[in-house]
Design an enzyme around this catalytic site. Sequence first.
Site, PDB file in Angstrom:
ATOM      1  N   PHE A  53      22.455  49.175   5.901  1.00 37.69           N
ATOM      2  CA  PHE A  53      23.155  49.023   7.175  1.00 37.69           C
ATOM      3  C   PHE A  53      22.570  50.033   8.162  1.00 37.69           C
ATOM      4  O   PHE A  53      22.194  51.150   7.784  1.00 37.69           O
ATOM      5  CB  PHE A  53      24.650  49.260   7.012  1.00 37.69           C
ATOM      6  CG  PHE A  53      25.420  48.011   6.705  1.00 37.69           C
ATOM      7  CD1 PHE A  53      26.360  47.516   7.609  1.00 37.69           C
ATOM      8  CD2 PHE A  53      25.212  47.321   5.518  1.00 37.69           C
ATOM      9  CE1 PHE A  53      27.067  46.368   7.331  1.00 37.69           C
ATOM     10  CE2 PHE A  53      25.920  46.170   5.240  1.00 37.69           C
ATOM     11  CZ  PHE A  53      26.849  45.688   6.150  1.00 37.69           C
TER      12      PHE A  53
ATOM     13  N   ASP B  42      23.113  62.970   6.502  1.00 35.11           N
ATOM     14  CA  ASP B  42      21.669  63.197   6.393  1.00 35.11           C
ATOM     15  C   ASP B  42      21.362  64.656   6.049  1.00 35.11           C
ATOM     16  O   ASP B  42      20.297  64.959   5.515  1.00 35.11           O
ATOM     17  CB  ASP B  42      20.973  62.840   7.709  1.00 35.11           C
ATOM     18  CG  ASP B  42      21.066  61.352   8.007  1.00 35.11           C
ATOM     19  OD1 ASP B  42      20.935  60.552   7.063  1.00 35.11           O
ATOM     20  OD2 ASP B  42      21.277  60.986   9.178  1.00 35.11           O
TER      21      ASP B  42
ATOM     22  N   LYS C 290      36.907  81.422   2.747  1.00 36.30           N
ATOM     23  CA  LYS C 290      36.981  80.960   4.123  1.00 36.30           C
ATOM     24  C   LYS C 290      36.186  81.894   5.037  1.00 36.30           C
ATOM     25  O   LYS C 290      36.338  83.114   4.998  1.00 36.30           O
ATOM     26  CB  LYS C 290      38.445  80.916   4.581  1.00 36.30           C
ATOM     27  CG  LYS C 290      38.609  80.455   6.025  1.00 36.30           C
ATOM     28  CD  LYS C 290      40.067  80.480   6.447  1.00 36.30           C
ATOM     29  CE  LYS C 290      40.206  80.127   7.922  1.00 36.30           C
ATOM     30  NZ  LYS C 290      41.606  80.175   8.381  1.00 36.30           N
TER      31      LYS C 290
ATOM     32  N   LYS D 213      13.456  50.702   9.963  1.00 33.14           N
ATOM     33  CA  LYS D 213      14.158  51.105   8.745  1.00 33.14           C
ATOM     34  C   LYS D 213      13.867  50.137   7.603  1.00 33.14           C
ATOM     35  O   LYS D 213      13.689  50.552   6.448  1.00 33.14           O
ATOM     36  CB  LYS D 213      15.658  51.164   9.022  1.00 33.14           C
ATOM     37  CG  LYS D 213      16.497  51.713   7.882  1.00 33.14           C
ATOM     38  CD  LYS D 213      17.948  51.913   8.314  1.00 33.14           C
ATOM     39  CE  LYS D 213      18.770  52.587   7.229  1.00 33.14           C
ATOM     40  NZ  LYS D 213      20.166  52.863   7.667  1.00 33.14           N
TER      41      LYS D 213
ATOM     42  N   LYS E  85      12.111  51.896   4.314  1.00 32.52           N
ATOM     43  CA  LYS E  85      12.939  52.002   3.104  1.00 32.52           C
ATOM     44  C   LYS E  85      12.555  50.985   2.031  1.00 32.52           C
ATOM     45  O   LYS E  85      13.109  51.003   0.935  1.00 32.52           O
ATOM     46  CB  LYS E  85      14.421  51.804   3.449  1.00 32.52           C
ATOM     47  CG  LYS E  85      14.913  52.608   4.643  1.00 32.52           C
ATOM     48  CD  LYS E  85      15.022  54.078   4.376  1.00 32.52           C
ATOM     49  CE  LYS E  85      15.672  54.785   5.550  1.00 32.52           C
ATOM     50  NZ  LYS E  85      15.894  56.206   5.329  1.00 32.52           N
TER      51      LYS E  85
ATOM     52  N   ASN F   1      32.026  62.193   9.100  1.00 35.19           N
ATOM     53  CA  ASN F   1      31.752  61.289  10.222  1.00 35.19           C
ATOM     54  C   ASN F   1      32.918  60.325  10.409  1.00 35.19           C
ATOM     55  O   ASN F   1      33.922  60.408   9.692  1.00 35.19           O
ATOM     56  CB  ASN F   1      30.436  60.534   9.988  1.00 35.19           C
ATOM     57  CG  ASN F   1      30.445  59.776   8.674  1.00 35.19           C
ATOM     58  OD1 ASN F   1      31.211  58.846   8.477  1.00 35.19           O
ATOM     59  ND2 ASN F   1      29.587  60.209   7.747  1.00 35.19           N
TER      60      ASN F   1
END
Length: 402
Positions: free
Chosen positions: A322, A278, A288, A336, A340, A209
């Site tokens: 975060f 995730d 490959k 959240k 959590k 990311n």
Amino acid sequence: MQGKKILLCVTGGIAVYKAVALTSKLVQAGAVVKVIMSESARKFVTPLSFQALSRNDVYTDTFEEKHPEVISHIDLADWADLILIAPATANIIGKLANGISDDMISTTLLAATAPVWVAPAMNVHMYDHPAVKRNISILAGYGYQFVEPSEGFLACGYVGKGRLEEPEKIVSLMEDYFHPSKKELAGKTILISAGPTIERIDPVRYLTNRSTGKMGFALAEEASKLGAEVLLVSGVTTLPVPKGVSLYPIESAEDMYKTIMELYPKADAVIKSAAVADYRPVEISDKKLKKKDGELVIQFERTQDILFELGQKADKPFLVGFAAETDHVAEYASGKLKRKNADMIVANDVSAEGAGFAGDTNIVTIFRRDGSIKELPLLSKHDTAKEVLLEIAESLKEGRKE
């Protein structure tokens, strides 16, 4: 402040009268003050007022060299321990953000290497204009520190944000800068996760990311400055390891999970600022993958939810997550926080200007378990980190869960 060399740059606005009082307060605190005034500032107050209070020459013209042995704007830039622009108009903020140097102040600032503080003062709508916001964001990215204007009755008749901060508060902030009062996290161990994770597909391809780790590394550096022992678990980044911080490099979400589960019993607080995948491929090819006709389908499975699992621990530390969102920030962050079992969620809209990945600034809102919410303005990532850590320090001091 005794003997500290402060270069005060005064630009044109009705708040110039506060800069006069600020000069007096700085001198009383023991600072050595030199003043540069813009042409517009001189329409509100004469240089003589600043000269009398600072007991130094006042500089107004780039081409007026008071001392022939030096070049004034270079000499002043090199002289200062700290440079303060107060009041800072939208005009000077715009010029500095775009590298324009057409008067004594902007020319001196372009040559400066000392820390620069900016104390804006302007009409509430001017302060909220997109161009002004963009320019502030640019300067924050350069490392300029901002003394946020306060809210109240403005000279233009509006009531809102735009008043120059009071001289006493500015002097207090400077005193804290030169002589930090205490190490709020002394004796505490803070575990921080940062950066991206990498999920392998084959030996040459992987999924990741856009996280650079800047926020997590800023948290680590500021926590160390506040006296904490810092354990930093980070994905692959090019950032230097902050001084005094112990780095635990990882690659995948699985690596991060194992490392954090091993380290968390040592921590008083865990800050999960990493961008953890995730999902990961169910199978990783040892060779490959070659192109072939038709579509390629990769099956994914969920990775461990590190924040959730920490929240279920009987011995869980103070837990901070975060939330990087693109919409419905408050709704998702509050959800959240509950799911959590965290004590605090630091949320931001990464689509907002100045708050996305890779930048040097951030705009966050802190959500607590007790339902309280604290919005922070646009700040550098280091200032954002410090504000978040001070909130954590206060909770640890009181020994409470939010």
